[in-house]
Each structure stands twice: as structure tokens, then as C-alpha cells.
Design an enzyme around this catalytic site. Structure first.
Site, short mmCIF file in Angstrom:
data_model
loop_
_atom_site.label_atom_id
_atom_site.label_comp_id
_atom_site.label_asym_id
_atom_site.label_seq_id
_atom_site.Cartn_x
_atom_site.Cartn_y
_atom_site.Cartn_z
N HIS A 168 0.56 2.99 -2.14
CA HIS A 168 0.85 1.79 -2.94
C HIS A 168 0.86 2.15 -4.43
O HIS A 168 1.78 1.80 -5.16
CB HIS A 168 -0.20 0.72 -2.64
CG HIS A 168 -0.06 -0.53 -3.45
ND1 HIS A 168 0.37 -1.72 -2.90
CD2 HIS A 168 -0.28 -0.78 -4.77
CE1 HIS A 168 0.40 -2.64 -3.87
NE2 HIS A 168 0.01 -2.09 -5.00
N GLU A 169 -0.17 2.85 -4.87
CA GLU A 169 -0.25 3.22 -6.30
C GLU A 169 0.87 4.17 -6.68
O GLU A 169 1.40 4.11 -7.79
CB GLU A 169 -1.62 3.84 -6.62
CG GLU A 169 -2.83 2.96 -6.32
CD GLU A 169 -2.69 1.54 -6.84
OE1 GLU A 169 -2.12 1.35 -7.93
OE2 GLU A 169 -3.13 0.62 -6.14
N HIS A 215 3.94 2.29 -7.62
CA HIS A 215 3.89 1.88 -9.03
C HIS A 215 4.26 3.07 -9.92
O HIS A 215 5.06 2.96 -10.84
CB HIS A 215 2.47 1.43 -9.43
CG HIS A 215 2.05 0.09 -8.89
ND1 HIS A 215 2.77 -1.07 -9.10
CD2 HIS A 215 0.96 -0.29 -8.17
CE1 HIS A 215 2.13 -2.09 -8.52
NE2 HIS A 215 1.04 -1.64 -7.95
#
Ligand SMILES: [Zn+2]
Ligand SMILES: [Zn+2]
Length: 155
Positions: free
Chosen positions: A67-68, A71
């Protein structure tokens, strides 16, 4: 798991899932409370929550890292890196990452079953259901003005 191991894991997942290198720092931040991880726009570093790993294990940590990294890579590529951006959501789907930075948030409180108090009119039998106890001396039946009696409480 140490910071070095976390760094390795992030680098490895970056290559494996995004085909791009992770060239910044990843480490645990013990001050993170409910978020599993956080990507920092200024430094490009990724902070991870150790509790997430302790409580939920490596699979959960991998999910957060993916998920990170979504980003991270989108931000670096100048694409939509925010949660609401289509680029971000598409990339999440592609790599199978969770939609949220966190699974640490407390599960929503289960709907508390409220007790219902049931009364009836001693004269006409009309049933009254109340969430609060009612003072049967103060109230009378709204239909026939008869006396109210308490029957039972139910969940
Ligand atoms: Zn996020
Ligand atoms: Zn009545």
C-alpha cells in the site's frame, strides 16, 4: 524484525511487484498508533508500525508495505498518489494491496442489542414497548386510561 529487515523487505517487494527500485528509507516508527504505515511526501521514506507485524504477522505487514509503495511510486512518477485518485486505486488493485493504511483500527463496535421493556394495559391489553423503563405509577394507558403493568424485558 529489525529496521534493516524491514528495509530489505520493502526493497524486495518494490522490485517484485512494481518493477522499480525503492531507493529511500523504510523503518519502524513506534509512535504510529492506529496506522499500519505511512508514506512521507517530503522525505519519500516509509514508516511502518511494528505493532502491526507483532499482532498480525508478515502477511499483514506485506500488505501495508505494498500500500505504501503505491503511494511512493505514484508520487515519484508524478501520478495520482492519493487515496481518492484513480491511479492509486488501480495500482492497489493490480498489486493486491489493501485499500487502507491500517488494519489496527478497532473493529466497529457491534450494534449493542438494546433491551426493550414491555408493558401492557391492565384494562384493554394494549402493549407498550419502551426503550427506557417507565414509571407505571405516573403513566396510564393512552387508549383507555387504564393502569399499566410491567410484563417483561426483552433483548
Ligand atoms: Zn495510504
Ligand atoms: Zn388500556
Amino acid at each position: 524484525m529489525t529496521d534493516e529487515q524491514a528495509q530489505k523487505l520493502v526493497e524486495q517487494l518494490s522490485n517484485e511487484f512494481f518493477d522499480r527500485p525503492f531507493i529511500h528509507k523504510a523503518y519502524f516508527n513506534s509512535r504510529l498508533k492506529t496506522t499500519g504505515g505511512r508514506y512521507m511526501l517530503n522525505s519519500h521514506n516509509i514508516e511502518l508500525n511494528k505493532k502491526l507485524y507483532d499482532q498480525f504477522g508478515i502477511e499483514e505487514l506485506r500488505g501495508i508495505i505494498l500500500h505504501e509503495l503505491c503511494h511512493y511510486h505514484l508520487h515519484i512518477l508524478g501520478m495520482g498518489y492519493r487515496h481518492g485518485d484513480a491511479d492509486f486505486r488501480n495500482l492497489l488493485k493490480k498489486v493486491g494491496a489493501p485499500r487502507f493504511c491500517s488494519t489496527l483500527e478497532q473493529p466497529k463496535e457491534k450494534q449493542v442489542q438494546k433491551t426493550i421493556h414491555i408493558y401492557s394495559c391492565t384494562n384493554c391489553g394494549q402493549i407498550y414497548k419502551r426503550k427506557r423503563k417507565m414509571d407505571i405509577k405516573k403513566y396510564c394507558c393512552s387508549i383507555c386510561k387504564g393502569k399499566i403493568k410491567f410484563l417483561r424485558s426483552e433483548k
